[in-house]
Design an enzyme around this catalytic site. Sequence first.
Site, PDB file in Angstrom:
ATOM      1  N   SER A  10       1.104  -1.181   0.303  1.00  0.00           N
ATOM      2  CA  SER A  10       0.369   0.225  -0.266  1.00  0.00           C
ATOM      3  C   SER A  10       0.961   1.353  -0.340  1.00  0.00           C
ATOM      4  CB  SER A  10      -0.842   0.159   0.568  1.00  0.00           C
ATOM      5  OG  SER A  10      -1.218  -1.137   1.732  1.00  0.00           O
ATOM      6  N   LYS A 188       4.221   3.878  17.996  1.00  0.00           N
ATOM      7  CA  LYS A 188       2.659   4.091  17.915  1.00  0.00           C
ATOM      8  C   LYS A 188       2.270   3.331  17.546  1.00  0.00           C
ATOM      9  CE  LYS A 188       2.812   4.473  13.795  1.00  0.00           C
ATOM     10  NZ  LYS A 188       2.062   4.169  12.528  1.00  0.00           N
ATOM     11  N   THR A 245      -2.859   6.674  14.576  1.00  0.00           N
ATOM     12  CA  THR A 245      -2.640   4.773  13.725  1.00  0.00           C
ATOM     13  C   THR A 245      -4.061   5.100  15.325  1.00  0.00           C
ATOM     14  OG1 THR A 245      -0.965   5.487  13.908  1.00  0.00           O
ATOM     15  CG2 THR A 245      -1.179   3.382  14.400  1.00  0.00           C
ATOM     16  N   SER A 251      -5.758   1.622  10.190  1.00  0.00           N
ATOM     17  CA  SER A 251      -4.734   0.931  11.270  1.00  0.00           C
ATOM     18  C   SER A 251      -5.140  -0.770  11.481  1.00  0.00           C
ATOM     19  CB  SER A 251      -4.343   1.986  11.944  1.00  0.00           C
ATOM     20  OG  SER A 251      -3.408   0.833  12.878  1.00  0.00           O
ATOM     21  N   VAL A 276       0.881  -8.004   7.304  1.00  0.00           N
ATOM     22  CA  VAL A 276       2.206  -7.701   8.713  1.00  0.00           C
ATOM     23  C   VAL A 276       1.477  -7.027   9.958  1.00  0.00           C
ATOM     24  CG1 VAL A 276       4.671  -7.613   9.530  1.00  0.00           C
ATOM     25  CG2 VAL A 276       3.798  -8.079   7.290  1.00  0.00           C
TER      26      VAL A 276
HETATM   27  N1  LIG Z   1       0.133   1.632   4.885  1.00  0.00           N
HETATM   28  C1  LIG Z   1       0.725   3.269   5.062  1.00  0.00           C
HETATM   29  O1  LIG Z   1       0.150   3.269   5.625  1.00  0.00           O
HETATM   30  C2  LIG Z   1       2.008   2.669   6.139  1.00  0.00           C
HETATM   31  C3  LIG Z   1       1.473   5.117   6.229  1.00  0.00           C
HETATM   32  C4  LIG Z   1       3.173   4.684   6.541  1.00  0.00           C
HETATM   33  C5  LIG Z   1       4.185   4.175   6.450  1.00  0.00           C
HETATM   34  N2  LIG Z   1       4.101   2.507   5.968  1.00  0.00           N
HETATM   35  C6  LIG Z   1       4.819   1.659   6.842  1.00  0.00           C
HETATM   36  O2  LIG Z   1       5.365   1.001   5.056  1.00  0.00           O
HETATM   37  C7  LIG Z   1       5.611  -0.328   4.921  1.00  0.00           C
HETATM   38  C8  LIG Z   1       5.244  -0.462   4.503  1.00  0.00           C
HETATM   39  O3  LIG Z   1       3.581  -0.558   4.464  1.00  0.00           O
HETATM   40  P1  LIG Z   1       2.317  -1.459   3.576  1.00  0.00           P
HETATM   41  O4  LIG Z   1       1.146  -0.577   4.301  1.00  0.00           O
HETATM   42  O5  LIG Z   1       3.038  -0.894   2.301  1.00  0.00           O
HETATM   43  O6  LIG Z   1       2.581  -2.714   3.548  1.00  0.00           O
HETATM   44  P2  LIG Z   1       2.017  -3.790   2.764  1.00  0.00           P
HETATM   45  O7  LIG Z   1       1.844  -5.367   4.193  1.00  0.00           O
HETATM   46  O8  LIG Z   1       0.958  -3.620   1.992  1.00  0.00           O
HETATM   47  O9  LIG Z   1       3.496  -4.576   1.462  1.00  0.00           O
HETATM   48  C9  LIG Z   1       3.034  -6.166   1.610  1.00  0.00           C
HETATM   49  C10 LIG Z   1       4.450  -5.445   0.599  1.00  0.00           C
HETATM   50  O10 LIG Z   1       5.536  -5.635   0.554  1.00  0.00           O
HETATM   51  C11 LIG Z   1       6.312  -6.969  -0.565  1.00  0.00           C
HETATM   52  N3  LIG Z   1       6.877  -7.623   0.278  1.00  0.00           N
HETATM   53  C12 LIG Z   1       5.715  -8.659   0.884  1.00  0.00           C
HETATM   54  N4  LIG Z   1       6.663  -9.855   1.859  1.00  0.00           N
HETATM   55  C13 LIG Z   1       8.036  -9.654   1.638  1.00  0.00           C
HETATM   56  C14 LIG Z   1       9.639 -10.011   1.446  1.00  0.00           C
HETATM   57  N5  LIG Z   1       8.829 -11.223   2.425  1.00  0.00           N
HETATM   58  N6  LIG Z   1      10.483  -9.597   1.064  1.00  0.00           N
HETATM   59  C15 LIG Z   1      10.534  -8.604  -0.047  1.00  0.00           C
HETATM   60  N7  LIG Z   1       9.425  -7.889   0.082  1.00  0.00           N
HETATM   61  C16 LIG Z   1       8.080  -8.399   0.372  1.00  0.00           C
HETATM   62  C17 LIG Z   1       5.392  -6.635  -1.024  1.00  0.00           C
HETATM   63  O11 LIG Z   1       5.957  -6.387  -2.479  1.00  0.00           O
HETATM   64  C18 LIG Z   1       3.832  -6.779  -0.677  1.00  0.00           C
HETATM   65  O12 LIG Z   1       3.033  -6.561  -1.444  1.00  0.00           O
HETATM   66  C19 LIG Z   1       5.164  -0.396   6.654  1.00  0.00           C
HETATM   67  O13 LIG Z   1       6.918  -0.024   7.796  1.00  0.00           O
HETATM   68  C20 LIG Z   1       3.992   0.200   7.409  1.00  0.00           C
HETATM   69  O14 LIG Z   1       4.630   0.464   8.285  1.00  0.00           O
HETATM   70  C21 LIG Z   1       2.533   2.243   5.400  1.00  0.00           C
END
Ligand SMILES: NC(=O)c1ccc[n+]([C@@H]2O[C@H](COP(=O)([O-])OP(=O)(O)OC[C@H]3O[C@@H](n4cnc5c(N)ncnc54)[C@H](O)[C@@H]3O)[C@@H](O)[C@H]2O)c1
Length: 335
Positions: A10, A188, A245, A251, A276
Amino acid sequence: MNVGVIGAGSWGIALTVLLNKNGSKVTVWSKFEDEVKMLSEKREYVDKLPGVKIPKTVDFTTDLEATVKNNEVLIMAVPSTFVRGTAHLMKDYVKDGQIIVNVAKGIEENTLMTLSDIIEEEIPQAKVAVMCGPTHAEEVGRGIPTTIVVGAREQRTAKLIQDLFMNETFRVYTSPDVLGMEIGSSLKNVVALAAGIADGLGYGDNTKAALITRGIAEISRLGIKMGGKAETFAGLTGIGDLIVTCASMHSRNRRAGILIGQGKTMKEAMDEVKMVVEGVYSAKAAMQLARKYEVELPIIEQVNEILFNDKPAAEAVRDLMIRDKKIEIGDGFEQ
Ligand SMILES: NC(=O)c1ccc[n+]([C@@H]2O[C@H](COP(=O)([O-])OP(=O)(O)OC[C@H]3O[C@@H](n4cnc5c(N)ncnc54)[C@H](O)[C@@H]3O)[C@@H](O)[C@H]2O)c1
């Protein structure tokens, strides 16, 4: 500028759309062939960011070497538990002084390292920055006004990243307090689990306000002892990120907490959220840090009890309420 986004979840996709809008040429790397194929064809991550269209000028690939070598700046956007492994795979391709901006949030269990420390350890030749704040991908993807902070050792690096991301709906601040930013944005998630648990138990706004306020008190107590700046915990990456959050259904930590408060086990809650839940990992790391720095973290301690020792959630809340009497502000009483 050519930018490589490492991770197609995302947040990676929301930032990709933003960077593309700002005029960068973006290539997104994913470890998974099927994800790359789906994104290249559909131009939308329907399961994660429905309605956010990805322009045709964005490329998707599973070729990590080319993504690292062909882009000036890299955005590390994989979930925190995969940061070390991914950085390890990247290290041979990263040029001296190449900027890697970590946007994941977490602390590694046992080593107790922040994610920027991990990237620096794995890729010593990189210039590592971080970017975090109160930012849900779902809202950034829709262009909702958002603020965020870039942290870096050198102001020049922070300003370069600020220029790359900033536009009329995405306001970027800079800060040299990388450690404080990373502690705030990781811990957080643990307090968000507590806020969700309180919601799941049917408690109200008073409880939520208490958890947010006393939660940031805990986070700052630890963060300042570790070397973070007090102002950081009162800023966007501290109280700002904690508020968003704890209050938002976007969240996953809060959503997992709600399920636990309703009586599900940690495993059942994580399965149901299907992503995760980083607060679960950061909760353990936070307790290890509390012991190391000899700091009291009562809310985070009770979250650990619920997650790992099967303590009933209502009992944990009761124990928080009846623990030793405390002062909120100590100075200034008349004798
Ligand atoms: N989603 C949000 O609104 C947001 C905002 C700010 C920060 N974050 C942070 O950004 C990070 C990513 O969040 P997200 O929401 O994109 O998570 P997510 O769960 O959407 O990301 C999953 C993606 O990570 C990759 N992935 C999964 N398993 C993997 C592996 N074993 N090795 C390498 N890549 C792999 C794949 O591309 C998968 O689609 C997190 O640490 C989160 O806290 C997220």
